[in-house]
Write a protein that holds these residues in place. Sequence first.
Motif, PDB file in Angstrom:
ATOM      1  N   GLU A 142       0.831  -1.240  -0.024  1.00  0.00           N
ATOM      2  CA  GLU A 142       0.107  -0.059   0.090  1.00  0.00           C
ATOM      3  C   GLU A 142       0.833   1.132  -0.141  1.00  0.00           C
ATOM      4  N   ALA A 143       2.163   1.152   0.575  1.00  0.00           N
ATOM      5  CA  ALA A 143       2.957   2.166   0.553  1.00  0.00           C
ATOM      6  C   ALA A 143       3.618   2.761  -0.967  1.00  0.00           C
ATOM      7  N   PRO A 144       3.733   3.892  -1.186  1.00  0.00           N
ATOM      8  CA  PRO A 144       4.298   4.411  -2.371  1.00  0.00           C
ATOM      9  C   PRO A 144       5.799   3.693  -2.653  1.00  0.00           C
ATOM     10  N   PRO A 145       6.374   3.005  -3.592  1.00  0.00           N
ATOM     11  CA  PRO A 145       7.563   2.575  -3.655  1.00  0.00           C
ATOM     12  C   PRO A 145       8.706   3.636  -4.040  1.00  0.00           C
TER      13      PRO A 145
ATOM     14  N   VAL B 120      14.710  -1.134   9.211  1.00  0.00           N
ATOM     15  CA  VAL B 120      15.158   0.305   8.889  1.00  0.00           C
ATOM     16  C   VAL B 120      16.471   0.479   9.154  1.00  0.00           C
ATOM     17  N   GLN B 121      17.042   1.567   8.140  1.00  0.00           N
ATOM     18  CA  GLN B 121      18.293   1.851   8.357  1.00  0.00           C
ATOM     19  C   GLN B 121      18.421   3.260   8.611  1.00  0.00           C
ATOM     20  N   TYR B 122      19.335   3.805   9.228  1.00  0.00           N
ATOM     21  CA  TYR B 122      19.384   5.235   9.460  1.00  0.00           C
ATOM     22  C   TYR B 122      20.933   5.604   9.842  1.00  0.00           C
TER      23      TYR B 122
ATOM     24  N   LYS C 268      12.103   6.560   2.524  1.00  0.00           N
ATOM     25  CA  LYS C 268      11.857   6.070   1.273  1.00  0.00           C
ATOM     26  C   LYS C 268      12.167   4.402   1.447  1.00  0.00           C
ATOM     27  N   LEU C 269      11.368   3.719   0.754  1.00  0.00           N
ATOM     28  CA  LEU C 269      11.792   2.161   0.935  1.00  0.00           C
ATOM     29  C   LEU C 269      12.916   1.950  -0.302  1.00  0.00           C
ATOM     30  N   GLN C 270      13.743   0.951  -0.083  1.00  0.00           N
ATOM     31  CA  GLN C 270      14.813   0.438  -0.669  1.00  0.00           C
ATOM     32  C   GLN C 270      14.405  -0.497  -1.658  1.00  0.00           C
TER      33      GLN C 270
ATOM     34  N   GLY D 111      13.868  -2.574   2.260  1.00  0.00           N
ATOM     35  CA  GLY D 111      14.114  -2.106   3.742  1.00  0.00           C
ATOM     36  C   GLY D 111      13.554  -0.775   3.538  1.00  0.00           C
ATOM     37  N   PHE D 112      13.849  -0.149   4.729  1.00  0.00           N
ATOM     38  CA  PHE D 112      13.361   1.297   4.683  1.00  0.00           C
ATOM     39  C   PHE D 112      14.621   2.160   5.039  1.00  0.00           C
TER      40      PHE D 112
END
Length: 146
Positions: A46-49, A86-88, A107-109, A113-114
Motif C-alpha cells: 500500500e505504501a508508494p515504492p 530500517v536503516q538510519y 523511502k523504501l529501498q 528495507g526502509f
Amino acid sequence: MKPRQRRLLWVLAGLVLVATAVTLVLRALNANVMFFYSPTQVLAGEAPPSAAFRLGGLVESGSLQRSPDGLQVRFMVTDGAQRVPVQYRGLLPDLFREGKGVVVSGKLQAGGGFQAREVLAKHDENYMPPEAAHALKQAQPAKELP
C-alpha cells in the motif's frame, strides 16, 4: 471595445489568475504531504515504492544494531503482525528505545528495507502518535488469525 466586453475580459483574466494560484498551491501541498503507513500496510504494497512516507510502530526488542562509530543504525519496526527493517544514519533521539513507539520518515529501498531520513521517538510514557496507535490496534486482530 464596448464596456461589456471589457468587463468580460477582466472577469476572465481574474478567473485565470485564481485558477493559476489554486494550481500552484495544490502542487506545493502535494509535494510536501507525507502519508503514514504501518509495517503491515508497507508489506501489503500500500505504501508508494518511490515516494517518501512515514512508517510507524514499535522498535522490535533485540533488533537494534549500531555501527562501531555509532552513527549507522539498523532496527526493525513492528506493528505486532509484520516488521520492516530500517536503516538510519545520524544521531537518534534520547528517548529512542527498543520496545517503544517510533515514527520514521524516508523511502523504501530496492531490497524491501526502509531508508530513514528522520527518526521521531515518543516523548513520554503515555503518548503515541494517533496513526501509530491505530495501526497497532488494526494489526492485533490480523496477528491473532491462524
